[in-house]
Every structure is written in C-alpha cells, then in structure tokens.
Design a protein around this motif. Structure first.
Motif, short mmCIF file in Angstrom:
data_model
loop_
_atom_site.label_atom_id
_atom_site.label_comp_id
_atom_site.label_asym_id
_atom_site.label_seq_id
_atom_site.Cartn_x
_atom_site.Cartn_y
_atom_site.Cartn_z
N THR A 117 -3.56 -7.18 -4.09
CA THR A 117 -2.80 -5.96 -4.39
C THR A 117 -2.83 -5.66 -5.90
N ARG A 160 -6.15 -0.33 -10.82
CA ARG A 160 -6.69 1.00 -10.50
C ARG A 160 -5.74 2.10 -10.96
N PHE A 165 1.97 1.95 -3.50
CA PHE A 165 0.88 2.55 -4.30
C PHE A 165 0.70 4.03 -3.94
N ASP A 185 -5.06 -2.88 -7.10
CA ASP A 185 -4.53 -1.51 -7.07
C ASP A 185 -3.68 -1.21 -8.31
N ALA A 233 0.84 -1.21 0.00
CA ALA A 233 0.00 0.00 0.00
C ALA A 233 0.87 1.26 0.00
#
Ligand code: ZN
Length: 407
Positions: A336, A342, A294, A339, A291
């Motif tokens: 993950t 995304r 990202f 993401d 995270a």
C-alpha cells in the motif's frame, strides 16, 4: 574460487552448468553467442554445456523464425516448456496465492484463495496449498517436473530450517511450516520458506525494478511493514535470517503499541492501521479498506488526503534514515506504500531531501516495484529454484529419484 590444483573437472563442469543456467533463468533466453560473451568461455565449451542442459531436460534450443537463412544461424537457448517448474506460494492475511513458475520466472498458472474468516491456521494453509499444487499440476504438461516449493510468509523466518518464528498478523508462532507443507505434499518435495519482504527484494533484484542495481532496499508496507536489503549484489540475511525489519525501527518510545511488543515502531506510523486511523476509518482493514482511502484522497476528501500526506511524511523520514544507514542506489516501495508514493511523491522526496545526508542522498531513486503486487510470490519461486541453479545435474538427479513428480 578454490585453488585449481584441487578442483576436479566435474566440479568445474557443474559450476559452469550452474552459471549458464542462472544466465538463462535471469534473461529468459539467450543466444549461444550471448552466452559465450556473458560467461567468458569458448564456443565449444558453451556448446557442450548447452548440450548437457538439453539432455537434462532443462533447456531447449531453437533457431528463431524470420532470421536470415543465408547467414550462420545463432541458436537461442531457452527454458524448456515441459522442463522443471516450482510451486511458489504467498501466504497473506487475506489470501493465499499459489503459482506454477518455470525457469525464466514465467508464471504458467496461478490460483488465488481468499481467507476471509480471519487469519488462516498453519494446517489450513498447508491443506490449501496442497489442493493448489494438484490443481496447478493438472494445468502443466504431463512431463513437467515439479522441482521444489518456495513459500513467502509475512513474518520472521529462521533461515536454517524455515521455521516461522513469528508472523504476527497471521498469529503464527514457532511454526515449522516447511515441514508441515512437505508432509502435506507427500513428504518428498524440498520446501523452502522465507520472509515476504526479503523475497520481494530478491525478486525485484533478479527481474524487477532493481535489475542491474546492486545496493537496493525494498520496503513493503501493508498491515505490517517489512524490508529486504541487497548489499553489493547479495541479500543481507543477518546471523539467523532476521535482518531487514525496517518496520520495527523505533521512532518514539511513547508512541502507539506495536504488535512486535515494542512501542512507537515505524510500522505504527506508516502501516495500514496508521493510514486507516488517520483517515478515521474504523472496523475495516485490508487492501480494500486502504484502497478506499486512496480513492477518497484522489477525489479530494480532506481527511483521506491528510491521512495519505501524514503517512507520506513518515515514509520520507523512514527512507531518509535508510539512505543514511545503507547508502543505496534505489529504494523500492511496495504494497500500500506504493500508492502513498504515487499520490504524494513530492512529500516523500522532500522529506528525504531534508533529512538524508547530502552525499548519500545524491542519485538515490525512489521506485515502485517492477513486479507490481507479485514481488514476494516471484521471490518465493526464486528461493525454490536456488538448489537447481546451484547444481543443475545434482538437482535433477535428486528430483527424478524422488518418484511421482518426475513422471
Ligand atoms: Zn514493532
């Protein structure tokens, strides 16, 4: 169906009870009129089946408030709040999640435990789940019956008996976890174990992003990269139940070593370790470390953005291969990797455009999970409910003679 000359009336009734309960489970609740249409049976047959399920304590009927009282009320059939529920468990590297899930996929209560001191042992996991089961039971209505348990494990699982053959990131090998957990829970409960990505595919197909789609691939990426395949509406298991290991398609024999024993598997290009390595992160792993990459990428950090783009490129190539092999309607990308889609959807889609064959590529949608991070947990509940949905009357008779759980 078998030849009608040998099918006995009670078998037809059981078959229809299962059909009806599966519709309620899938849709959450339905009117008698909707059930009549969906099952193609006449109204009095539906009425009799609903009465049977009410008597078994599985469903309840009510007249919705606010309906026009002048007209004939259409009864709504819904799962009974105090009815059967299952214990759904997701064992991960960093945490164990347990939930009490009712028919219709309703999560009544949920408990999460972090396992920060490295991967949990099978015995410690079984003990934790047993504590969770007691904690959850205390939050359910006293009359609610625990019907069974389903467990999601990030590893290969032998379908016949739930043996965890190898869960590399948990460091489990040849673990009879269903047996272990059954004993830990008192010895009477039915415990089913499945692979996390297979269960994710099951849940997304039943009630997530792939609802209504019959040819779907679910690819779940975290530390490991797993997959689940739905073909013509059915799960693809393979002979032993090991199908769907998308992460271990070999890309480059000279590539990095993979925990499966091979080298250059897709997982070594798109798994969490690859992302962190590309981003220059050392000494940290897990969803929080990913995270952070990202977040850095979104802030414009060049190295983090480059790492995400690199994974996106290889993810697109992986998806292109899957499009060519399976000709799916949708690819659902979770963990993950969701993401990555995304942040860099254009790279992923572009690579699929470039490398998938045109006829199979046309119309394929790249989606993220409708159930968010809960796909595998909900899939575990689906696994636990399968016996009840196949034969509601037999299932509940067995459960109520099982003792403690029924009272
Ligand atoms: Zn591998």
């Amino acid at each position: 169906m078998a030849s009608s000359s040998v099918v006995r009336p009670e078998e037809i009734r059981r078959h229809n009870l299962g059909l009806l309960l599966r519709q309620i489970h899938r849709h959450g609740e339905l009117t008698r009129a909707e059930l009549t249409t969906l099952l193609g049976l006449n109204r009095s047959t539906i009425g009799g089946l609903v009465t049977d399920l009410v008597n078994l304590g599985v469903v309840t009927e009510y007249v919705p408030a606010g309906r026009d009282r002048a007209g004939r009320p259409s009864y709504v059939v819904a799962p009974r709040e105090e009815g059967p529920y299952v214990l759904a468990v997701e064992v991960e590297v960093e945490r164990i999640v347990s939930a009490a899930v009712g028919l219709g996929g309703r999560v009544h209560a949920r408990r999460e435990t972090n396992t920060q001191d490295g991967p949990t042992t099978p015995a410690a996991a079984a003990a934790q789940v047993s504590r969770d089961a007691r904690w959850l039971a205390a939050r359910m209505p006293p009359s609610a019956v625990l019907f069974g348990a389903g467990v999601s494990v990030p590893g290969t699982v032998r379908r016949a008996d739930g043996l965890v053959v190898h869960a590399p990131n948990l460091e489990w090998r040849e673990v009879p976890f269903s047996e272990l957990l059954r004993k830990s829970l008192g010895g009477e409960l039915d415990v089913q174990v499945g692979n996390d990505a297979n269960l994710g595919a099951l849940a997304e197909h039943q009630r997530g992003a792939a609802r209504g789609l019959d040819n779907v691939i679910f690819i779940n990426g975290s530390v490991g990269v797993g997959g689940g395949v739905i073909v013509d509406g059915s799960e693809l298991h393979g002979v032993g139940g090991y199908a769907g290991e998308i992460g271990h398609i070999m890309l480059n024999p000279e590539g990095p070593p993979c925990h499966c024993g091979s080298t250059g598997c897709i997982e070594t290009y798109i798994g969490e370790h690859a992302l962190l390595r590309q981003a220059g992160v050392t000494g940290a792993f897990g969803p929080l470390a990913a995270a952070a990459v990202f977040a850095d990428a979104e802030r414009g950090d060049a190295r983090a953005a480059g790492a995400v783009a690199h994974v996106a490129l290889w993810l697109g190539r992986t998806l292109a291969t899957l499009v060519n092999v399976f000709n799916p309607e949708a690819l659902i990308v979770g963990g993950t990797l969701a993401d990555v889609v995304r942040l860099e959807r254009a790279i992923v889609e572009g690579e699929v455009d470039r490398r998938a064959m045109a006829a199979a590529r046309a119309g394929v949608r790249i989606l993220t999970p409708g159930l968010g991070q809960e796909s595998s947990l909900i899939g575990a509940s689906e696994l636990a409910f399968q016996a009840l949905l196949a034969a509601p009357d037999a299932g509940l008779t067995m459960s109520s003679t099982g003792g403690a759980a029924a009272n």
